[in-house]
Design a protein around this motif. Structure first.
Motif: not given
Length: 300
Positions: A23, A50-51, A53-54, A57-58, A168
């Motif tokens: 993370a 944000w999508a 970014f998520a 992270m996933l 990112t």
């Protein structure tokens, strides 16, 4: 008691505490993107994806679990996880998960990671295919080749620092800048402190097995110094990434990370063997906090 191939066994094999290492670079890359958007006169609250970014992270989390499974399986096959092991217990060596089931787990997590990263191709273009393939490839090469040659620290710097922070950022901005490179280096050095603790604890067994880590090559006392310097350099590089765009006081939150890292360094110098295991969690806590403090500094 851990039942064979049970859910508890898989959770233990996934090593949830290591997810902080996955993370951290995504948070720092997001912080860099937020700061870049502000510098360009944009509203980050509106422009930040944000999508994407998520999904970053996933992907990072699943790849971390995948790497843990790979490490567990191949170390077991090579006889690295013996009764003399000082570190946390491993699933295959303890008989919690059969080698065949672990191979299936590796296949499943690899496929899931690719599936999580697939939509990022539309956001970042064909580059994302190469990045994803490299992450999967070096996930396997770390345990099977590079860690035994003392190159594990280099892979951590690249794949827990420069690559995830940089891409990112790239997915949010379509570019790459000096500040992101500095942040990536800072992140990689901070996360490498975790590897330094592992290698310092296992230096005797690694030397006996011919595993030429940096600690084996340079000696245990040098590892303590390196641990401290890695965190110090990480602090300075992260601060530099912020102050290139913002007033110096915006980097002040990073002093908390520096203080915690110093305190952890002092305690590690008086510890050895299995007693070092709690410092894996403390080190992860420290660099995860650094990523939050860095993101806060970017947004101030």
């Amino acid at each position: 008691m851990v039942r064979l191939n049970s859910m508890k066994a898989w959770v233990l094999a996934a090593r949830p505490k290591t997810l902080a290492g996955a993370a951290t670079p995504v948070i720092m890359g997001g912080g860099c993107a937020w700061m870049w958007m502000e510098g360009c006169g944009m509203s980050p609250a509106e422009a930040f994806d944000w999508a994407a970014f998520a999904l970053c992270m996933l992907f990072a989390w699943i790849m971390q679990v995948d790497a843990n499974f790979v490490n567990d399986y191949f170390d077991f096959r090579k006889g690295g996880d013996t009764e003399r092991r000082l570190g946390p217990k491993r699933a295959c060596a303890q008989g919690w998960i059969t080698p065949g089931a672990m191979k299936t787990g590796i296949l499943v997590t690899t496929v899931l990671a690719c599936a999580a990263g697939l939509p990022l191709i539309w956001a970042g273009g064909p580059w994302m295919i190469a990045v994803g393939a490299a992450c999967v490839l070096f996930c396997f090469l770390y345990t099977t080749k590079f860690s035994r040659l003392g190159l594990g620290d280099v892979l951590v710097l690249v794949f827990f620092g420069i690559v995830p922070v940089g891409f990112t950022f790239y997915l949010q901005t379509g570019t790459w800048d000096l500040q992101t490179t500095l942040a990536g280096l800072a992140c990689g050095l901070a996360v490498d402190c975790l590897l330094m603790v592992n290698n310092y604890r296992d230096r005797a067994e690694d030397a006996a097995q011919g595993k030429k880590t940096i600690v084996v090559r340079l000696g245990g006392s040098t590892a303590i110094v390196l641990y401290y310097l890695l965190g110090l350099c990480a602090t300075m590089l992260a601060a530099a990434a912020i102050v290139l765009s913002k007033p110096g006081w915006c980097a002040a939150p990073l002093l908390l990370y520096a203080a915690l890292h110093l305190a952890t360094s002092r305690r590690i110098s008086d510890t050895d063997g299995a007693a070092l295991n709690p410092f894996l969690g403390k080190t992860s806590r420290n660099f995860f906090l650094m990523s939050l403090l860095f993101a806060a500094g970017c947004a101030l």
